[in-house]
Design a protein around this motif. Structure first.
Motif, PDB file in Angstrom:
ATOM      1  N   THR A   1      -2.523   9.747   3.608  1.00 15.19           N
ATOM      2  CA  THR A   1      -3.347   8.567   3.857  1.00 15.19           C
ATOM      3  C   THR A   1      -3.035   7.479   2.841  1.00 15.19           C
ATOM      4  OG1 THR A   1      -5.635   7.820   4.228  1.00 15.19           O
ATOM      5  CG2 THR A   1      -5.261   9.318   2.378  1.00 15.19           C
ATOM      6  N   ALA A   2      -3.591   6.290   3.062  1.00 18.09           N
ATOM      7  CA  ALA A   2      -3.407   5.185   2.117  1.00 18.09           C
ATOM      8  C   ALA A   2      -4.055   5.549   0.794  1.00 18.09           C
ATOM      9  CB  ALA A   2      -4.036   3.909   2.687  1.00 18.09           C
ATOM     10  N   PHE A   3      -3.407   5.184  -0.298  1.00 17.69           N
ATOM     11  CA  PHE A   3      -3.891   5.566  -1.619  1.00 17.69           C
ATOM     12  C   PHE A   3      -4.681   4.444  -2.279  1.00 17.69           C
ATOM     13  CE2 PHE A   3      -2.875   9.747  -2.378  1.00 17.69           C
ATOM     14  CZ  PHE A   3      -2.943  10.079  -3.728  1.00 17.69           C
ATOM     15  N   ALA A   4      -5.881   4.778  -2.752  1.00 15.81           N
ATOM     16  CA  ALA A   4      -6.747   3.791  -3.402  1.00 15.81           C
ATOM     17  C   ALA A   4      -6.094   3.218  -4.658  1.00 15.81           C
ATOM     18  CB  ALA A   4      -8.094   4.419  -3.754  1.00 15.81           C
ATOM     19  N   GLU A   5      -5.219   4.015  -5.295  1.00 15.08           N
ATOM     20  CA  GLU A   5      -4.543   3.546  -6.493  1.00 15.08           C
ATOM     21  C   GLU A   5      -3.618   2.362  -6.220  1.00 15.08           C
ATOM     22  OE1 GLU A   5      -5.130   6.587  -5.738  1.00 15.08           O
ATOM     23  OE2 GLU A   5      -5.937   7.616  -7.502  1.00 15.08           O
ATOM     24  N   SER A   6      -3.380   2.067  -4.939  1.00 20.51           N
ATOM     25  CA  SER A   6      -2.592   0.884  -4.582  1.00 20.51           C
ATOM     26  C   SER A   6      -3.267  -0.378  -5.102  1.00 20.51           C
ATOM     27  CB  SER A   6      -2.432   0.789  -3.061  1.00 20.51           C
ATOM     28  OG  SER A   6      -1.801   1.934  -2.537  1.00 20.51           O
TER      29      SER A   6
ATOM     30  N   VAL B   1       0.831  -1.200   0.000  1.00 23.27           N
ATOM     31  CA  VAL B   1       0.000   0.000   0.000  1.00 23.27           C
ATOM     32  C   VAL B   1       0.869   1.255   0.000  1.00 23.27           C
ATOM     33  CG1 VAL B   1      -1.771   1.301   1.243  1.00 23.27           C
ATOM     34  CG2 VAL B   1      -1.849  -1.207   1.210  1.00 23.27           C
ATOM     35  N   ALA B   2       0.618   2.134  -0.959  1.00 24.85           N
ATOM     36  CA  ALA B   2       1.343   3.396  -1.062  1.00 24.85           C
ATOM     37  C   ALA B   2       0.610   4.478  -0.271  1.00 24.85           C
ATOM     38  CB  ALA B   2       1.472   3.814  -2.517  1.00 24.85           C
ATOM     39  N   LEU B   3       1.363   5.402   0.285  1.00 28.43           N
ATOM     40  CA  LEU B   3       0.793   6.517   1.046  1.00 28.43           C
ATOM     41  C   LEU B   3       1.200   7.831   0.400  1.00 28.43           C
ATOM     42  CD1 LEU B   3       0.609   4.144   3.119  1.00 28.43           C
ATOM     43  CD2 LEU B   3       1.139   5.803   4.903  1.00 28.43           C
ATOM     44  N   SER B   4       0.273   8.772   0.377  1.00 29.57           N
ATOM     45  CA  SER B   4       0.576  10.104  -0.121  1.00 29.57           C
ATOM     46  C   SER B   4      -0.496  11.063   0.374  1.00 29.57           C
ATOM     47  CB  SER B   4       0.638  10.110  -1.657  1.00 29.57           C
ATOM     48  OG  SER B   4       1.140  11.354  -2.126  1.00 29.57           O
ATOM     49  N   THR B   5      -0.422  12.309  -0.058  1.00 30.91           N
ATOM     50  CA  THR B   5      -1.412  13.305   0.361  1.00 30.91           C
ATOM     51  C   THR B   5      -2.770  12.958  -0.229  1.00 30.91           C
ATOM     52  OG1 THR B   5      -0.638  14.639  -1.510  1.00 30.91           O
ATOM     53  CG2 THR B   5       0.210  15.189   0.662  1.00 30.91           C
ATOM     54  N   GLY B   6      -3.776  12.843   0.629  1.00 30.30           N
ATOM     55  CA  GLY B   6      -5.088  12.380   0.210  1.00 30.30           C
ATOM     56  C   GLY B   6      -5.869  13.401  -0.588  1.00 30.30           C
ATOM     57  N   MET B   7      -6.439  12.950  -1.701  1.00 30.52           N
ATOM     58  CA  MET B   7      -7.341  13.795  -2.470  1.00 30.52           C
ATOM     59  C   MET B   7      -8.629  13.979  -1.671  1.00 30.52           C
ATOM     60  SD  MET B   7      -5.865  14.699  -5.248  1.00 30.52           S
ATOM     61  CE  MET B   7      -7.250  15.266  -6.226  1.00 30.52           C
ATOM     62  N   GLY B   8      -9.168  15.152  -1.686  1.00 28.30           N
ATOM     63  CA  GLY B   8     -10.343  15.462  -0.873  1.00 28.30           C
ATOM     64  C   GLY B   8      -9.899  16.136   0.401  1.00 28.30           C
ATOM     65  N   LEU B   9      -8.956  15.526   1.077  1.00 27.75           N
ATOM     66  CA  LEU B   9      -8.387  16.122   2.282  1.00 27.75           C
ATOM     67  C   LEU B   9      -7.566  17.364   1.929  1.00 27.75           C
ATOM     68  CD1 LEU B   9      -7.412  12.789   4.018  1.00 27.75           C
ATOM     69  CD2 LEU B   9      -8.905  14.508   5.031  1.00 27.75           C
ATOM     70  N   ASN B  10      -6.876  17.318   0.786  1.00 29.02           N
ATOM     71  CA  ASN B  10      -6.118  18.501   0.364  1.00 29.02           C
ATOM     72  C   ASN B  10      -7.069  19.619  -0.079  1.00 29.02           C
ATOM     73  OD1 ASN B  10      -6.937  17.279  -2.020  1.00 29.02           O
ATOM     74  ND2 ASN B  10      -4.870  16.897  -2.780  1.00 29.02           N
TER      75      ASN B  10
END
Length: 440
Positions: free
Chosen positions: A300-305, A71-80
């Motif tokens: 957060t965890a990225f759905a693209e994972s 699982v990849a983590l990055s800045t969450g879309m929506g939260l940004n």
């Protein structure tokens, strides 16, 4: 590589590398997109490009080593978007203070991550609802891919409509989707990456997208945003609604994403899987604190994972490889930036198709499951929010079970989920009313 237990998880270094490349290409967009959104808050865009890549590298590699999940983590879309448009612009909070609020909410999140609270929440989600979450995220991801490619566009008459397929860029996206489907149906190894390569080269050769003008560039300094968070100012009572909203949205985003992605490969079904899940939850909580310090919005965890999972990724080695790939974005941003967006977004469409198949496992004879599944799946893409889909799904499940008087299904976990869902729904759909109530 024994620390990743490759043989035990039925995978190889080659498979993990291919999965990592797939996820990397699917989520590469986050670097320019996050920088663009946060720059609207008055933050320097160049520093944001580097900071976004940097936190993705740190958080993803840490998660791979700590949780051993792909699982990849990055800045969450929506939260940004909430950070920029609701907090900074809407509430007129300085971006430094907004970063402080993220740090506070993430600190609380981190403390709870080392308890059984979040794991207990996830374990109390009925199995059928977990499948619905997976399918809902799939529909959401697919909608993002189709809309970003221009295959679906807004319409004043019908809200959405088919795009202009005669547009060369839209056509490139359509070709990419077709190639993805064909390679998947033929079970071509590395089909996602191959489709991206073919569509990219085609777009460059025919001049539809510009070829890279340069290959290497040195990253700029993140000094203008690093360590600029203002925690003291964020401790004001008036900012409590914002902190709570960040916390709840982060909670539901991480739960929804990890449940949906993990369900596709049974990553968290065993006792060992539960340990991985707990550590994955700890990773994104700690990473959010680090992100606020570096100068980015909630991590957060990225759905693209899910794209990497579909490509065979099963261990933290996939995450480590993803983090390594993102290191190249620091120095080769002109090259990676030249990959046509419409060569990447078809991956999201294909992943959406695969995740949507989880609906076949659901017991529709249960009225509560039937209603909550439909609302969860349909509302995620329609509201452009995983949080809304999750919350309405849980609320409707609780209401139907209550109406049917099936008390045995209304355990403490389900009741807690319903209460949190009401809170999340109010925070997402009625922000002004919610903040006025909480703020007194």
């Amino acid at each position: 590589m024994d620390i990743f237990k490759l043989k035990q998880n039925g995978t190889t270094i080659k498979t993990e590398l291919n999965a990592a490349l797939t996820t990397f290409l699917a989520m590469l967009y986050i670097v320019p997109v996050n920088a663009l959104i946060l720059s609207d808050a008055g933050m320097p865009k160049d520093a944001l490009l580097v900071a976004t890549a940097l936190i993705t590298i740190i958080a993803t590699i840490f998660n791979g080593l700590w949780a051993n999940t792909p699982v990849a983590l990055s800045t969450g879309m929506g939260l940004n978007a909430y950070f920029t448009y609701s907090m900074v612009i809407g509430m007129q909070i300085p971006w430094q203070t907004a970063l402080g609020a993220i740090f506070i909410s993430s600190a609380v999140f981190t403390i709870l991550s080392f308890t059984n609270f979040r794991l207990w929440i996830i374990k109390n989600i009925p199995l059928d609802l977990r499948c619905a979450i997976s399918a809902g995220i799939g529909a959401f991801i697919c909608f993002i891919g189709l809309s970003q490619m221009g295959l679906i566009v807004s319409s004043p008459a019908t809200k959405v409509a088919i795009g202009n397929v005669a547009d060369p860029k839209v056509l490139i996206g359509l070709i990419g989707v077709i190639l993805m489907i064909i390679f998947w149906a033929l079970k071509v190894r590395g089909g996602f990456v191959l489709a991206i390569a073919i569509t990219s080269i085609t777009a460059w050769v025919f001049g539809i997208y510009e070829t890279p003008q340069s290959i290497v560039s040195m990253p700029v300094s993140i000094a203008p945003i690093f360590g600029e968070l203002d925690i003291f100012s964020a401790l004001q009572i008036s900012l409590l609604p914002a902190v709570l909203t960040l916390f709840v949205t982060h909670l539901f985003d991480s739960i929804g994403t990890l449940t949906g992605v993990g369900n596709r490969a049974n990553l968290f079904s065993s006792s060992e899987g539960e340990k991985k899940l707990a550590r994955n939850l700890e990773s994104d909580a700690i990473a959010s604190m680090a992100g606020a310090t570096i100068g980015t919005s909630t991590v957060t965890a990225f759905a693209e994972s899910a794209s990497g999972v579909e490509a065979g990724g099963r261990t933290g080695l996939t995450a480590v490889f993803i983090g390594i790939f993102f290191i190249f974005t620091l120095f080769f941003l002109p090259l990676f930036g030249a990959i046509p967006a419409n060569a990447i977004y078809p991956v999201l469409v294909m992943v959406g198709i695969l995740m949507f198949s989880e609906l076949g496992k659901i017991n529709y004879k249960d009225p509560a499951i039937c209603v909550s599944t439909f609302l969860t799946v349909i509302l995620m893409p329609l509201t452009y929010s995983i949080t809304i889909g999750l919350s309405v799904g849980f609320i409707s499940y609780f209401i139907v079970k209550l109406a049917l008087r099936r008390w045995e299904d209304l355990n403490l976990g389900v009741i807690t989920l319903a209460v949190i869902s009401l809170f999340a729904f109010a925070a997402s759909s009625m922000p002004d009313l919610f903040q006025s109530i909480i703020g007194g």
